[in-house]
Design a protein around this motif. Structure first.
Motif, PDB file in Angstrom:
ATOM      1  N   PRO A  63     -12.897  55.036  36.480  1.00  0.00           N
ATOM      2  CA  PRO A  63     -12.251  56.264  36.953  1.00  0.00           C
ATOM      3  C   PRO A  63     -10.720  56.175  36.946  1.00  0.00           C
ATOM      4  O   PRO A  63     -10.037  57.142  36.598  1.00  0.00           O
ATOM      5  N   ASP A  64     -10.186  55.019  37.311  1.00  0.00           N
ATOM      6  CA  ASP A  64      -8.729  54.840  37.263  1.00  0.00           C
ATOM      7  C   ASP A  64      -8.230  54.816  35.824  1.00  0.00           C
ATOM      8  O   ASP A  64      -7.185  55.386  35.513  1.00  0.00           O
ATOM      9  N   LEU A  65      -8.956  54.146  34.947  1.00  0.00           N
ATOM     10  CA  LEU A  65      -8.564  54.076  33.539  1.00  0.00           C
ATOM     11  C   LEU A  65      -8.479  55.476  32.945  1.00  0.00           C
ATOM     12  O   LEU A  65      -7.478  55.833  32.307  1.00  0.00           O
ATOM     13  N   VAL A  66      -9.493  56.278  33.189  1.00  0.00           N
ATOM     14  CA  VAL A  66      -9.539  57.632  32.641  1.00  0.00           C
ATOM     15  C   VAL A  66      -8.438  58.496  33.252  1.00  0.00           C
ATOM     16  O   VAL A  66      -7.745  59.238  32.542  1.00  0.00           O
ATOM     17  N   ALA A  67      -8.253  58.400  34.564  1.00  0.00           N
ATOM     18  CA  ALA A  67      -7.223  59.213  35.234  1.00  0.00           C
ATOM     19  C   ALA A  67      -5.830  58.818  34.780  1.00  0.00           C
ATOM     20  O   ALA A  67      -4.976  59.685  34.540  1.00  0.00           O
ATOM     21  N   CYS A  68      -5.575  57.532  34.658  1.00  0.00           N
ATOM     22  CA  CYS A  68      -4.258  57.074  34.211  1.00  0.00           C
ATOM     23  C   CYS A  68      -4.005  57.532  32.778  1.00  0.00           C
ATOM     24  O   CYS A  68      -2.924  58.039  32.468  1.00  0.00           O
ATOM     25  N   ALA A  69      -4.981  57.370  31.923  1.00  0.00           N
ATOM     26  CA  ALA A  69      -4.822  57.792  30.533  1.00  0.00           C
ATOM     27  C   ALA A  69      -4.510  59.283  30.456  1.00  0.00           C
ATOM     28  O   ALA A  69      -3.610  59.700  29.706  1.00  0.00           O
ATOM     29  N   ALA A  70      -5.226  60.074  31.238  1.00  0.00           N
ATOM     30  CA  ALA A  70      -4.977  61.519  31.241  1.00  0.00           C
ATOM     31  C   ALA A  70      -3.560  61.825  31.696  1.00  0.00           C
ATOM     32  O   ALA A  70      -2.866  62.663  31.102  1.00  0.00           O
ATOM     33  N   GLU A  71      -3.114  61.148  32.736  1.00  0.00           N
ATOM     34  CA  GLU A  71      -1.756  61.370  33.246  1.00  0.00           C
ATOM     35  C   GLU A  71      -0.696  60.982  32.214  1.00  0.00           C
ATOM     36  O   GLU A  71       0.338  61.634  32.100  1.00  0.00           O
ATOM     37  N   LEU A  72      -0.967  59.915  31.472  1.00  0.00           N
ATOM     38  CA  LEU A  72       0.000  59.436  30.481  1.00  0.00           C
ATOM     39  C   LEU A  72      -0.123  60.164  29.151  1.00  0.00           C
ATOM     40  O   LEU A  72       0.697  59.959  28.253  1.00  0.00           O
ATOM     41  N   GLY A  73      -1.161  60.975  29.006  1.00  0.00           N
ATOM     42  CA  GLY A  73      -1.338  61.723  27.772  1.00  0.00           C
ATOM     43  C   GLY A  73      -1.841  60.890  26.609  1.00  0.00           C
ATOM     44  O   GLY A  73      -1.503  61.168  25.454  1.00  0.00           O
ATOM     45  N   VAL A  74      -2.639  59.861  26.931  1.00  0.00           N
ATOM     46  CA  VAL A  74      -3.223  59.015  25.895  1.00  0.00           C
ATOM     47  C   VAL A  74      -4.726  58.912  26.140  1.00  0.00           C
ATOM     48  O   VAL A  74      -5.222  59.291  27.195  1.00  0.00           O
ATOM     49  N   LYS A  75      -5.428  58.367  25.174  1.00  0.00           N
ATOM     50  CA  LYS A  75      -6.859  58.125  25.339  1.00  0.00           C
ATOM     51  C   LYS A  75      -7.045  56.820  26.111  1.00  0.00           C
ATOM     52  O   LYS A  75      -6.212  55.898  25.990  1.00  0.00           O
ATOM     53  N   PRO A  76      -8.125  56.701  26.883  1.00  0.00           N
ATOM     54  CA  PRO A  76      -8.385  55.431  27.567  1.00  0.00           C
ATOM     55  C   PRO A  76      -8.398  54.241  26.599  1.00  0.00           C
ATOM     56  O   PRO A  76      -7.932  53.151  26.940  1.00  0.00           O
ATOM     57  N   GLU A  77      -8.893  54.475  25.399  1.00  0.00           N
ATOM     58  CA  GLU A  77      -8.949  53.406  24.403  1.00  0.00           C
ATOM     59  C   GLU A  77      -7.559  52.886  24.054  1.00  0.00           C
ATOM     60  O   GLU A  77      -7.396  51.728  23.680  1.00  0.00           O
TER      61      GLU A  77
END
Length: 88
Positions: A63-77
């Protein structure tokens, strides 16, 4: 927050660190799980090993990985790839 170059793993990791530290509970969990204290984290934030640990911390809790990626505008991958790059 948008990193200017999402292919720059250290910059991406520092943005992820800032995102992580913006939430007190998440910041405490990072410190508890890494064994770092606030001073040690400040002193080693530019270290690739610390940056990889921050991204690994996020990767370990999806959940943190996905939320951080969304905030940074990148994919979790992208965050996972950045961690791998920093560990190489």
């Amino acid at each position: 927050m948008n990193p200017t170059d999402t292919n720059d793993a250290p910059t991406l990791a520092l943005h992820a660190l800032a995102w992580t530290l913006a939430d007190p509970a998440r910041a405490r969990r990072l410190l508890d799980l890494t064994g770092l204290d606030a001073d040690a984290l400040r002193g080693s934030a530019a270290n690739r090993g610390t940056q990889a640990a921050v991204l690994g911390f996020l990767e370990a809790h999806e959940p943190d990985l996905v939320a951080c990626a969304a905030e940074l505008g990148v994919k979790p991958e992208t965050l996972v790839a950045a961690r791998r790059s920093l560990e190489a």
